[in-house]
Scaffold this motif. Sequence first.
Motif, PDB file in Angstrom:
ATOM      1  N   UNK A  20       0.837  -1.203   0.000  1.00  0.00           N
ATOM      2  CA  UNK A  20       0.000   0.000   0.000  1.00  0.00           C
ATOM      3  C   UNK A  20       0.873   1.255   0.000  1.00  0.00           C
ATOM      4  N   UNK A  21       1.971   1.215   0.763  1.00  0.00           N
ATOM      5  CA  UNK A  21       2.870   2.361   0.796  1.00  0.00           C
ATOM      6  C   UNK A  21       3.498   2.601  -0.576  1.00  0.00           C
ATOM      7  N   UNK A  22       3.888   1.532  -1.274  1.00  0.00           N
ATOM      8  CA  UNK A  22       4.468   1.664  -2.618  1.00  0.00           C
ATOM      9  C   UNK A  22       3.444   2.221  -3.601  1.00  0.00           C
ATOM     10  N   UNK A  23       2.213   1.686  -3.571  1.00  0.00           N
ATOM     11  CA  UNK A  23       1.155   2.159  -4.470  1.00  0.00           C
ATOM     12  C   UNK A  23       0.847   3.632  -4.215  1.00  0.00           C
ATOM     13  N   UNK A  24       0.823   4.053  -2.961  1.00  0.00           N
ATOM     14  CA  UNK A  24       0.553   5.456  -2.637  1.00  0.00           C
ATOM     15  C   UNK A  24       1.664   6.364  -3.152  1.00  0.00           C
ATOM     16  N   UNK A  25       2.930   5.902  -3.020  1.00  0.00           N
ATOM     17  CA  UNK A  25       4.052   6.719  -3.486  1.00  0.00           C
ATOM     18  C   UNK A  25       3.966   6.969  -4.989  1.00  0.00           C
ATOM     19  N   UNK A  26       3.669   5.932  -5.753  1.00  0.00           N
ATOM     20  CA  UNK A  26       3.562   6.106  -7.206  1.00  0.00           C
ATOM     21  C   UNK A  26       2.311   6.887  -7.574  1.00  0.00           C
ATOM     22  N   UNK A  27       1.245   6.752  -6.810  1.00  0.00           N
ATOM     23  CA  UNK A  27       0.030   7.531  -7.090  1.00  0.00           C
ATOM     24  C   UNK A  27       0.296   9.022  -6.904  1.00  0.00           C
ATOM     25  N   UNK A  28       1.018   9.386  -5.855  1.00  0.00           N
ATOM     26  CA  UNK A  28       1.354  10.794  -5.646  1.00  0.00           C
ATOM     27  C   UNK A  28       2.251  11.320  -6.760  1.00  0.00           C
ATOM     28  N   UNK A  79      16.511   6.311  -7.426  1.00  0.00           N
ATOM     29  CA  UNK A  79      16.712   5.244  -6.423  1.00  0.00           C
ATOM     30  C   UNK A  79      15.593   5.153  -5.390  1.00  0.00           C
ATOM     31  N   UNK A  80      15.016   6.287  -5.019  1.00  0.00           N
ATOM     32  CA  UNK A  80      13.981   6.236  -3.985  1.00  0.00           C
ATOM     33  C   UNK A  80      12.753   5.462  -4.434  1.00  0.00           C
ATOM     34  N   UNK A  81      12.548   5.367  -5.755  1.00  0.00           N
ATOM     35  CA  UNK A  81      11.422   4.592  -6.267  1.00  0.00           C
ATOM     36  C   UNK A  81      11.843   3.185  -6.669  1.00  0.00           C
ATOM     37  N   UNK A  82      13.009   3.055  -7.254  1.00  0.00           N
ATOM     38  CA  UNK A  82      13.438   1.718  -7.679  1.00  0.00           C
ATOM     39  C   UNK A  82      13.662   0.797  -6.482  1.00  0.00           C
ATOM     40  N   UNK A 124       8.979  -6.856  -6.000  1.00  0.00           N
ATOM     41  CA  UNK A 124       7.586  -6.551  -6.342  1.00  0.00           C
ATOM     42  C   UNK A 124       7.408  -6.510  -7.861  1.00  0.00           C
ATOM     43  N   UNK A 125       6.141  -6.581  -8.243  1.00  0.00           N
ATOM     44  CA  UNK A 125       5.738  -6.360  -9.644  1.00  0.00           C
ATOM     45  C   UNK A 125       4.811  -5.153  -9.658  1.00  0.00           C
ATOM     46  N   UNK A 126       5.037  -4.222 -10.632  1.00  0.00           N
ATOM     47  CA  UNK A 126       4.208  -3.018 -10.700  1.00  0.00           C
ATOM     48  C   UNK A 126       3.837  -2.738 -12.141  1.00  0.00           C
ATOM     49  N   UNK A 127       2.635  -2.221 -12.310  1.00  0.00           N
ATOM     50  CA  UNK A 127       2.205  -1.756 -13.630  1.00  0.00           C
ATOM     51  C   UNK A 127       1.382  -0.495 -13.474  1.00  0.00           C
ATOM     52  N   UNK A 144       8.852  -6.195 -13.579  1.00  0.00           N
ATOM     53  CA  UNK A 144       8.861  -7.410 -12.781  1.00  0.00           C
ATOM     54  C   UNK A 144      10.133  -7.433 -11.946  1.00  0.00           C
ATOM     55  N   UNK A 145      10.005  -7.604 -10.607  1.00  0.00           N
ATOM     56  CA  UNK A 145      11.185  -7.788  -9.756  1.00  0.00           C
ATOM     57  C   UNK A 145      10.845  -8.748  -8.633  1.00  0.00           C
ATOM     58  N   UNK A 146       9.958  -9.702  -8.926  1.00  0.00           N
ATOM     59  CA  UNK A 146       9.553 -10.677  -7.918  1.00  0.00           C
ATOM     60  C   UNK A 146      10.701 -11.614  -7.578  1.00  0.00           C
ATOM     61  N   UNK A 147      10.759 -12.011  -6.326  1.00  0.00           N
ATOM     62  CA  UNK A 147      11.840 -12.888  -5.878  1.00  0.00           C
ATOM     63  C   UNK A 147      11.769 -14.242  -6.563  1.00  0.00           C
TER      64      UNK A 147
END
Length: 502
Positions: A49-57, A85-88, A94-97, A110-113
């Motif tokens: 949720x924190x990652x999704x909020x950061x990209x939404x902002x 770097x703060x976003x990568x 994780x995986x993000x789109x 894609x950066x899933x373990x």
Amino acid sequence: MKIKGLSTIRQKLMVFVVLLCGVLLGLVWLLNVWLLESFYTHKVHTDLQRTADAFSLLIQKYETLEDPSQPNGISPDFYSAVQQPEYTTMLLGKCIEIADANYNCLLGNHALSSGQCLLHPARTTLFGDTGLPSWNNKNVLAYRAQTLADGDMYFTLNGQNGMRQMVVCKNVADRYTVIVSTDLERIGQAGEVIGQQVPLIAAVLLAVSILGAYLFSKWFTKPITELSHAAREVAKGNYQVRVREPENADELGQLARDFNTMAAEVGRTSELQRDLIANVSHDLRTPLTLIKGYAETVRDLTGDDKQKRTDQLDVIVDETDRLSGLVNSVMELSKYSSGTMKMEPVRFDLAQLCDEVADRYRNVCEQNGYHLDVQTDQVCMVKADPDSMSRAIHNLLSNAIHHIGEDGYVALHVKPQADGSTRVEIIDHGAGISKEDLPYIFDKYYRSRADAGKVGTGLGLSITKAILISHGYAFGVDSELGKGSTFWFVAAAAEPEKSAEA
């Protein structure tokens, strides 16, 4: 709460430690087995949720992501920002789109373990080619549509071979969707393994706790056992028994010190009681013997001789007075010590009262060639019971004359103090009091070695002590062998009288 079968502190301590160990094991099992998966899932969801909020902002900051003039169709400013770097670092594991309102994937990574994604089967480099069919499969399209229609949501996907993936979907101003997901480890299996280990751990800890409780209770109750044994010895009359005082200042150490003090005081009281029996027996035996002897003489021999009869009857009267004085002193001390003597405090001049008491001894001093030095020239107002204070001063002055020195000097000084209190001193130049006797000189029936064999009850100073304690006054004695003694007390200042209202 009384537990049947537990009669000693040691047993109770052992049961308490074992029960405490059991409770702690139960908490460990609850947290590590039952709640482990819940805690883990909550942590993963919070991170997504924190990652999704950061990209939404970030999207809201740039407002529009599309730029047809660019080869990848994305605004170069936004594309540069998401690669900072703060976003990568947020995207590790994780995986993000990011998709537009037409459900087209604009950016994805894609950066899933595990390297496998249940949303997008194919893996590409950071924000690489999103035109592959795997980025726009029908399942993902449905999630994008539902997010734009219903708003934010999250869920868990289950795949083959126990694979699980948590997904968080974010609606950004009804123009874009951000979908972030990550692998869920097989935390349930870890909980099962821990659950299987708990019985073994519990058995080991239970054995250790029982042994530890046994040793701890033995160590903890050892001083209590010693105190109990010593208390039984004191009850048997062995007042010389003492317990070891620990160096530390904990409650048991303080209890040991208090017990030793108590044993010493009980022993001293027992000695004083023996002295009481000896002293009072002597003081009673002498007048009773004289009374009986003279009474028999009057009866058998001198009944017809008026002069002899009168002399012998005078002896009987004097000895009877001595007995009455002894009994009265004992009763008086009992009343003061028990608090049954009713005090009636009033404001008066203590210096004047001392002068009046001293006046009773002037004739005696003149007849015996003594020098009575009285200094009561300053007014010293106090609030106390005049009769009791008169009795205390009389006892101290009588004691000083009884121990007067060869120079025949005795003094009564009344001195006002700077704080409003009054210090009264009774001074003699007698033999003085030894250091061994000094702490006990005010105790009832106590007599110093110098007074051994003298007539008297030894109650005068004890009565004085009881009177001064009942008034709350400080008192004491300063003495040096061969130079005399100074008995003193300090009377608190009287509160000023309140003026009458007009």
